[in-house]
Design an enzyme around this catalytic site. Structure first.
Site, PDB file in Angstrom:
ATOM      1  CD  GLU A   1      -2.904  -1.244   2.314  1.00 20.94           C
ATOM      2  OE1 GLU A   1      -2.804  -0.375   3.211  1.00 20.94           O
ATOM      3  OE2 GLU A   1      -3.802  -2.100   2.307  1.00 20.94           O
TER       4      GLU A   1
ATOM      5  CD  GLU B   1      -3.054  -6.939   3.439  1.00 22.86           C
ATOM      6  OE1 GLU B   1      -3.868  -6.253   4.086  1.00 22.86           O
ATOM      7  OE2 GLU B   1      -1.834  -6.712   3.401  1.00 22.86           O
TER       8      GLU B   1
END
Length: 460
Positions: free
Chosen positions: A115, A262
């Protein structure tokens, strides 16, 4: 050329063994973390076939050797800067953390950072260069067919994911995202997405019902419909994935599949986190597994399965933040399950049933064709992957195609009484049929490498 083609063939065949997959993440902020061999024993005991590491831990990579588990290794955010500024560091990283373990450890992808766009924006200028340098190092080692490079991104870079059809990436990141997408398209890789319906629900101020986040059916008057496409969304998970596909399309890019790196649901929270419960976590993960393994995609991409990694194997009790941040794990560190959840539609993450349905070696070709036709038709098996030009088409034999279709049907329908017979042409086995092909090809690869070396020495 032969070596490169064989590596590509191995990667494709091994991924065909189980169709769409559900894997798992292993975080590192864990007290009393079991040893690497103990972790691998837990993975194998629960038939977990795909694993994401957040780093390239040498102990884990060694312990995973000869396990057959497909491994995604991670480059930490702290490593991205050095690699993005130095091709030589990228090459050294590949040699030390990938090439040194293949083929015994089945490394299939590299996640560059985590991220990065939303958590460490100062790394953005070197993110795509890091990906390029790593890919070039893989090419130099003739490993680019086996190992793909991508970078996981949060849903946060899509500010308004509903309705999915109008979703776009944050304009602040559009240029970088476009460069990432170009890289993924050019290298035949995939977009890595971290998508959490839990956060979508808890931050939604009651806009969407809890059942929608948990994959539960909604009454007709409450069903979620995109007003522009009239597509029905049975779950927030599908809507988040589709919002990402539409965001990619808005940048005039296509043909890039999404892998959810995820997702999950916490099973315990603080006093102000009432939705983080074991019941909700059990419901979410059970339904997620069932959803992913039906081999279909979201409404805009119905034929593209959503391969997914659940967050996470163990509770990361050392993580900072609210109580829920520490309680996403499916297992305690002794290998016992945190809660009981349904895995009846998946033999990939359970130790209870590990039968596979395969065609018998000497079965009559005519009967195999009839069984194949029935499984792919009335039986409801997903047979796109064994069509010509698709990753599981080769080897083009009745036995291979029938085994794929038989097993897909059997895994989906066994919980409602399906059997493995197909007019006497099929039988169950406790060994994933894809493993036979994988090890045969590894042996073949070893032979060809030896032969290549011998020929080069002879010619010189």
């Amino acid at each position: 050329m032969v070596l490169g083609n064989l590596l590509l063939f191995i990667a494709g065949i091994f991924s065909c063994a189980s169709g769409a997959f559900v894997g798992i993440n292993i975080g590192t902020d864990v007290s009393n973390m079991p040893s690497a061999p103990e972790v691998v024993a837990i993975l194998k005991a629960n038939q977990i076939t795909h694993l994401r590491l957040y780093d390239a831990d040498a102990h884990m990579l060694k312990a995973l050797a000869d396990s057959g588990i497909e491994v995604m290794v991670g480059i930490t955010n702290e490593e991205v800067l050095g690699i993005g500024e130095s091709p030589s560091k990228a090459a050294a990283w590949i040699n030390q953390n990938v090439a040194a373990y293949l083929p015994s450890t089945n490394i299939t992808s590299i996640a560059v950072g985590s991220e990065v766009l939303t958590t460490i924006p100062n790394l953005v200028p070197v993110l795509v260069p890091a990906m390029n340098y790593l890919h070039k190092a893989l090419v130099a080692s003739n490993l680019n067919f086996m190992v793909k490079v991508s970078t996981p991104q949060a849903m946060d870079i899509i500010p308004r994911p509903f309705p999915p059809s109008t979703a776009t990436f944050n304009s602040s990141w559009s240029a970088t995202v476009y460069q990432i997408l170009q890289f993924l398209k050019n290298t035949d890789s995939y977009y890595m997405l971290n998508a959490y319906p839990y956060f979508g629900y808890t931050s939604g101020n009651g806009i969407f019902p809890l059942d929608y986040a948990l994959f539960r059916s909604l009454p007709s008057v409450k069903q979620i419909v995109d007003p522009n496409t009239l597509s029905h969304y049975d779950s927030m998970f599908d809507a988040l994935v589709d919002a990402t596909y539409y965001s990619i399309e808005a940048l005039n890019m296509s043909g890039i599949p999404i892998v959810v790196t995820e997702t999950g649901w916490p099973w315990l929270g603080g006093a102000n986190e009432p939705d983080a419960t074991a019941d909700n976590a059990e419901t979410f993960n059970s339904n997620l597994i069932r959803r992913v393994l039906n081999d279909s995609g979201p409404p805009s991409q119905p034929k593209v399965p959503i391969n997914t990694y659940i967050y996470e194997l163990f509770n990361e009790d050392k993580r900072p933040g609210p109580v829920s941040e520490k309680n996403w794990g499916l297992f305690f560190t002794n290998g016992s399950a945190v809660y009981t959840f349904s895995l009846s539609t998946s033999d990939q993450i359970t130790g209870n049933n590990s039968d596979f349905c395969v065609a018998k070696p000497n079965a009559d070709p005519g009967k195999l064709q009839a069984g194949l036709d029935w499984a792919c038709g009335q039986g409801g098996a997903s047979c796109n992957a064994i069509q010509e030009g698709q990753p599981c088409y080769l080897p083009n034999t009745y036995q291979n195609h029938a085994s794929y279709a038989y097993n897909d049907y059997y895994q989906k329908k066994r919980s409602v009484g399906a059997t493995c017979d197909f007019d006497g042409t099929a039988a169950t086995t406790t060994v994933d049929p894809g493993m036979f092909i994988y090890y045969f090809l590894v042996i073949s690869l070893t032979y060809l490498v030896s032969l290549s070396v011998f020929l080069q020495m002879t010619l010189n």
